[in-house]
Enzyme design. Structure first.
Site, PDB file in Angstrom:
ATOM      1  N   VAL A  35       0.842  -1.205   0.000  1.00 37.92           N
ATOM      2  CA  VAL A  35       0.000   0.000   0.000  1.00 37.92           C
ATOM      3  C   VAL A  35       0.875   1.252   0.000  1.00 37.92           C
ATOM      4  CG1 VAL A  35      -1.863  -1.200   1.220  1.00 37.92           C
ATOM      5  CG2 VAL A  35      -0.108   0.035   2.549  1.00 37.92           C
TER       6      VAL A  35
ATOM      7  N   HIS B 240      -4.468  -4.543  -2.119  1.00 32.20           N
ATOM      8  CA  HIS B 240      -4.791  -4.204  -0.723  1.00 32.20           C
ATOM      9  C   HIS B 240      -4.927  -2.704  -0.498  1.00 32.20           C
ATOM     10  CE1 HIS B 240      -2.961  -8.356   0.382  1.00 32.20           C
ATOM     11  NE2 HIS B 240      -4.128  -8.457  -0.181  1.00 32.20           N
TER      12      HIS B 240
ATOM     13  N   ASN C 105      13.326 -13.917  -3.294  1.00 33.55           N
ATOM     14  CA  ASN C 105      13.064 -13.690  -1.877  1.00 33.55           C
ATOM     15  C   ASN C 105      14.343 -13.949  -1.089  1.00 33.55           C
ATOM     16  OD1 ASN C 105      12.126 -14.055   0.940  1.00 33.55           O
ATOM     17  ND2 ASN C 105      10.110 -13.973   0.013  1.00 33.55           N
TER      18      ASN C 105
HETATM   19  C1  BV8 Z   1     -10.601 -11.692   2.727  1.00 33.44           C
HETATM   20  C2  BV8 Z   1      -3.399  -3.785   3.782  1.00 33.44           C
HETATM   21  C3  BV8 Z   1     -12.828 -12.353   2.539  1.00 33.44           C
HETATM   22  C4  BV8 Z   1      -3.491  -3.182   5.135  1.00 33.44           C
HETATM   23  C5  BV8 Z   1      -3.203  -6.213   4.027  1.00 33.44           C
HETATM   24  C6  BV8 Z   1      -7.326 -18.558   3.228  1.00 33.44           C
HETATM   25  C7  BV8 Z   1      -6.487 -19.194   4.079  1.00 33.44           C
HETATM   26  C8  BV8 Z   1      -6.134 -18.556   5.297  1.00 33.44           C
HETATM   27  C9  BV8 Z   1      -6.606 -17.277   5.640  1.00 33.44           C
HETATM   28  C10 BV8 Z   1      -7.444 -16.659   4.778  1.00 33.44           C
HETATM   29  C11 BV8 Z   1      -7.813 -17.289   3.589  1.00 33.44           C
HETATM   30  N1  BV8 Z   1      -8.614 -16.442   2.928  1.00 33.44           N
HETATM   31  C12 BV8 Z   1      -8.778 -15.309   3.665  1.00 33.44           C
HETATM   32  C13 BV8 Z   1      -8.076 -15.431   4.808  1.00 33.44           C
HETATM   33  C14 BV8 Z   1      -7.974 -14.438   5.837  1.00 33.44           C
HETATM   34  C15 BV8 Z   1      -6.939 -13.351   5.553  1.00 33.44           C
HETATM   35  C16 BV8 Z   1      -5.556 -13.953   5.507  1.00 33.44           C
HETATM   36  O1  BV8 Z   1      -5.015 -14.236   4.474  1.00 33.44           O
HETATM   37  N2  BV8 Z   1      -5.001 -14.102   6.708  1.00 33.44           N
HETATM   38  C17 BV8 Z   1      -3.598 -14.593   6.799  1.00 33.44           C
HETATM   39  C18 BV8 Z   1      -2.873 -13.757   7.819  1.00 33.44           C
HETATM   40  C19 BV8 Z   1      -3.585 -16.039   7.147  1.00 33.44           C
HETATM   41  N3  BV8 Z   1      -7.220 -12.662   4.299  1.00 33.44           N
HETATM   42  C20 BV8 Z   1      -8.085 -11.613   4.360  1.00 33.44           C
HETATM   43  O2  BV8 Z   1      -8.638 -11.238   5.373  1.00 33.44           O
HETATM   44  C21 BV8 Z   1      -8.349 -10.898   3.041  1.00 33.44           C
HETATM   45  N4  BV8 Z   1      -9.759 -10.663   2.900  1.00 33.44           N
HETATM   46  O3  BV8 Z   1     -10.242 -12.833   2.647  1.00 33.44           O
HETATM   47  O4  BV8 Z   1     -11.904 -11.283   2.665  1.00 33.44           O
HETATM   48  C22 BV8 Z   1     -14.130 -11.694   2.433  1.00 33.44           C
HETATM   49  C23 BV8 Z   1     -14.793 -11.855   1.267  1.00 33.44           C
HETATM   50  C24 BV8 Z   1     -16.061 -11.277   1.160  1.00 33.44           C
HETATM   51  C25 BV8 Z   1     -16.627 -10.575   2.258  1.00 33.44           C
HETATM   52  C26 BV8 Z   1     -15.865 -10.429   3.436  1.00 33.44           C
HETATM   53  C27 BV8 Z   1     -14.598 -10.971   3.529  1.00 33.44           C
HETATM   54  C28 BV8 Z   1      -7.697  -9.485   3.058  1.00 33.44           C
HETATM   55  C29 BV8 Z   1      -6.242  -9.583   3.179  1.00 33.44           C
HETATM   56  C30 BV8 Z   1      -5.604  -8.180   3.024  1.00 33.44           C
HETATM   57  C31 BV8 Z   1      -5.224  -7.600   4.356  1.00 33.44           C
HETATM   58  N5  BV8 Z   1      -4.503  -6.332   4.183  1.00 33.44           N
HETATM   59  N6  BV8 Z   1      -2.576  -5.010   3.835  1.00 33.44           N
HETATM   60  C32 BV8 Z   1      -2.195  -2.566   5.572  1.00 33.44           C
HETATM   61  O5  BV8 Z   1      -1.197  -2.682   4.859  1.00 33.44           O
HETATM   62  O6  BV8 Z   1      -2.230  -1.943   6.633  1.00 33.44           O
HETATM   63  S1  BV8 Z   1      -2.236  -7.657   4.062  1.00 33.44           S
HETATM   64  C33 BV8 Z   1      -0.617  -7.103   4.324  1.00 33.44           C
HETATM   65  O7  BV8 Z   1       0.062  -8.207   4.873  1.00 33.44           O
HETATM   66  C34 BV8 Z   1       0.164  -6.744   3.093  1.00 33.44           C
HETATM   67  O8  BV8 Z   1      -0.603  -6.067   2.158  1.00 33.44           O
HETATM   68  C35 BV8 Z   1       0.614  -8.108   2.594  1.00 33.44           C
HETATM   69  O9  BV8 Z   1      -0.400  -8.710   1.857  1.00 33.44           O
HETATM   70  C36 BV8 Z   1       0.746  -8.887   3.861  1.00 33.44           C
HETATM   71  C37 BV8 Z   1       2.181  -8.963   4.236  1.00 33.44           C
HETATM   72  O10 BV8 Z   1       2.732  -9.961   3.444  1.00 33.44           O
HETATM   73  P1  BV8 Z   1       4.066  -9.642   2.574  1.00 33.44           P
HETATM   74  O11 BV8 Z   1       3.841  -8.444   1.746  1.00 33.44           O
HETATM   75  O12 BV8 Z   1       4.435 -10.898   1.946  1.00 33.44           O
HETATM   76  O13 BV8 Z   1       5.124  -9.190   3.691  1.00 33.44           O
HETATM   77  P2  BV8 Z   1       5.826 -10.105   4.805  1.00 33.44           P
HETATM   78  O14 BV8 Z   1       6.446  -9.174   5.767  1.00 33.44           O
HETATM   79  O15 BV8 Z   1       4.900 -11.154   5.278  1.00 33.44           O
HETATM   80  O16 BV8 Z   1       6.979 -10.874   4.000  1.00 33.44           O
HETATM   81  C38 BV8 Z   1       8.019 -10.126   3.413  1.00 33.44           C
HETATM   82  C39 BV8 Z   1       8.788 -11.136   2.582  1.00 33.44           C
HETATM   83  O17 BV8 Z   1       9.811 -10.431   1.882  1.00 33.44           O
HETATM   84  C40 BV8 Z   1       9.468 -12.231   3.393  1.00 33.44           C
HETATM   85  O18 BV8 Z   1       9.281 -13.481   2.736  1.00 33.44           O
HETATM   86  C41 BV8 Z   1      10.957 -11.828   3.380  1.00 33.44           C
HETATM   87  O19 BV8 Z   1      11.811 -12.944   3.373  1.00 33.44           O
HETATM   88  C42 BV8 Z   1      11.054 -11.099   2.061  1.00 33.44           C
HETATM   89  N7  BV8 Z   1      12.086 -10.056   1.993  1.00 33.44           N
HETATM   90  C43 BV8 Z   1      12.450  -9.177   2.966  1.00 33.44           C
HETATM   91  N8  BV8 Z   1      13.407  -8.329   2.494  1.00 33.44           N
HETATM   92  C44 BV8 Z   1      13.610  -8.665   1.170  1.00 33.44           C
HETATM   93  C45 BV8 Z   1      12.759  -9.775   0.858  1.00 33.44           C
HETATM   94  N9  BV8 Z   1      12.729 -10.349  -0.360  1.00 33.44           N
HETATM   95  C46 BV8 Z   1      13.575  -9.813  -1.317  1.00 33.44           C
HETATM   96  N10 BV8 Z   1      14.405  -8.746  -1.083  1.00 33.44           N
HETATM   97  C47 BV8 Z   1      14.462  -8.156   0.135  1.00 33.44           C
HETATM   98  N11 BV8 Z   1      15.287  -7.140   0.334  1.00 33.44           N
END
Ligand code: BV8
Ligand code: ZN
Length: 277
Positions: free
Chosen positions: A141, A157, A251
């Site tokens: 975002v 998102h 990654n």
């Molecule tokens: C929904 C905005 C339904 C807000 C965000 C199925 C299975 C399990 C759970 C669910 C499922 N379906 C839905 C769910 C629930 C939930 C979900 O997924 N929960 C998770 C935690 C299990 N999903 C939802 O709630 C979604 N909505 O399903 O709605 C619905 C339908 C109809 C009516 C009602 C409801 C909504 C999900 C969106 C939430 N909002 N962001 C904000 O930003 O404040 S999510 C937010 O977290 C980010 O946007 C991003 O998506 C996520 C973070 O993940 P990453 O970006 O991957 O970051 P992370 O830190 O985790 O990892 C970083 C990576 O980079 C690491 O791997 C690291 O090694 C690597 N890295 C680091 N440095 C480097 C690097 N790689 C390369 N170079 C580098 N230098």
């Protein structure tokens, strides 16, 4: 002749160990079969797939912005006042304490404002120019892809630089950081919320369908800097495989899909993407 200069330290170390083990003298400049096979299988193969592809989709996560100084979600730096992002990025948390949630978003906006797009963002702008059919699907975002000059971006998102009114529903851009007053309000007097998608909320109408369509059309899906744990975004990776696309992952670490992807390049996006594109 494979020149040593552009090889990263790790590959050189591996090269030396293998060649030394086989009593091969590296300094001779002679092409060593082992070395050739080691490096190309990753980067060169991925570069070839990208060069050949007419249609490319890219999925990015917080990792691509890490080298711009933006904290990731799951990395140790992702915490704010010991709150896990999942605890604050929900409609329930906002209903409970809108001021606290806005403090977090104001902190993130100020942090993001210090950040500049990095070489990883820039490489994706070049890729978009090269490809007749290109789609950048981001979970971020932070708006750094826009600042870098990317055009066709699907913000799954939402956007931290937009606000929406809980009363009249209007939606507007706001780049002030810090915000003069927390929580901010709409002109109608209604409480404003960040223009992002919270956990438990649906993605913006039609956005996921557009993303799935782009992935199904693509010969290559490039997955950069995501831990692939948030859905439905992470579901795009197995979808691409099912559709027969090549999936390239960049990654720092392994992810739940490291064994599914065709090529897992481990390292910093800002270092690997410029070599790939
Ligand atoms: C929904 C905005 C339904 C807000 C965000 C199925 C299975 C399990 C759970 C669910 C499922 N379906 C839905 C769910 C629930 C939930 C979900 O997924 N929960 C998770 C935690 C299990 N999903 C939802 O709630 C979604 N909505 O399903 O709605 C619905 C339908 C109809 C009516 C009602 C409801 C909504 C999900 C969106 C939430 N909002 N962001 C904000 O930003 O404040 S999510 C937010 O977290 C980010 O946007 C991003 O998506 C996520 C973070 O993940 P990453 O970006 O991957 O970051 P992370 O830190 O985790 O990892 C970083 C990576 O980079 C690491 O791997 C690291 O090694 C690597 N890295 C680091 N440095 C480097 C690097 N790689 C390369 N170079 C580098 N230098
Ligand atoms: Zn309003």
């Amino acid at each position: 002749m494979l020149s040593i200069v552009n090889e990263d330290k790790r590959t050189i170390a591996v090269r030396y160990r293998i060649c030394a083990a086989r009593g091969l003298d590296l300094r001779s400049g002679e092409k060593h079969r082992i070395c050739v096979t080691l490096k190309p299988m990753g980067l060169e193969q991925a570069r070839e797939w990208l060069q050949e592809a007419k249609a490319v989709a890219v999925l990015t996560g917080a990792g691509i912005s890490a080298e711009s100084g933006i904290p990731t979600f799951r990395g140790s730096d992702g915490l704010w006042k010991d709150y896990k992002p999942e605890d604050l990025a929900t409609p329930e948390a906002f209903a409970r304490n809108p001021r606290l949630v806005w403090e977090w978003y104001d902190w993130r906006r100020q942090t993001i404002k210090q950040g500049k797009p990095n070489a990883g963002h820039a490489a994706l702008v070049r890729l978009e120019i090269q490809k007749p059919n290109f789609t950048l699907i981001t979970q971020n975002v932070d708006g750094l892809h826009d600042l870098a000059g990317s055009g066709r971006i699907l913000k799954l998102h939402g956007d931290i630089w937009r606000m929406r009114c809980l009363s009249c529903g209007s939606d507007w851009p706001d780049r002030r950081a810090p915000l003069p007053k927390l929580p901010p309000h709409c002109g109608c007097g209604g409480l404003a919320r960040p223009g992002v998608v919270w956990f438990g909320e649906p993605l913006p109408g039609g956005m996921m369908q557009e993303a799935e369509h782009a992935v199904l059309e693509s010969q290559v899906l490039l997955v950069v800097g995501t831990s692939a744990q948030v859905y439905p975004a992470a579901g795009l990776i197995p979808l691409a495989k099912q559709a027969g696309a090549r999936v390239i992952q960049v990654n720092l670490e392994t992810t739940p899909f490291s064994n599914l992807v065709d090529c897992a390049l481990e390292g910093r996006a800002g270092e690997i993407l410029p070599q790939l594109i």
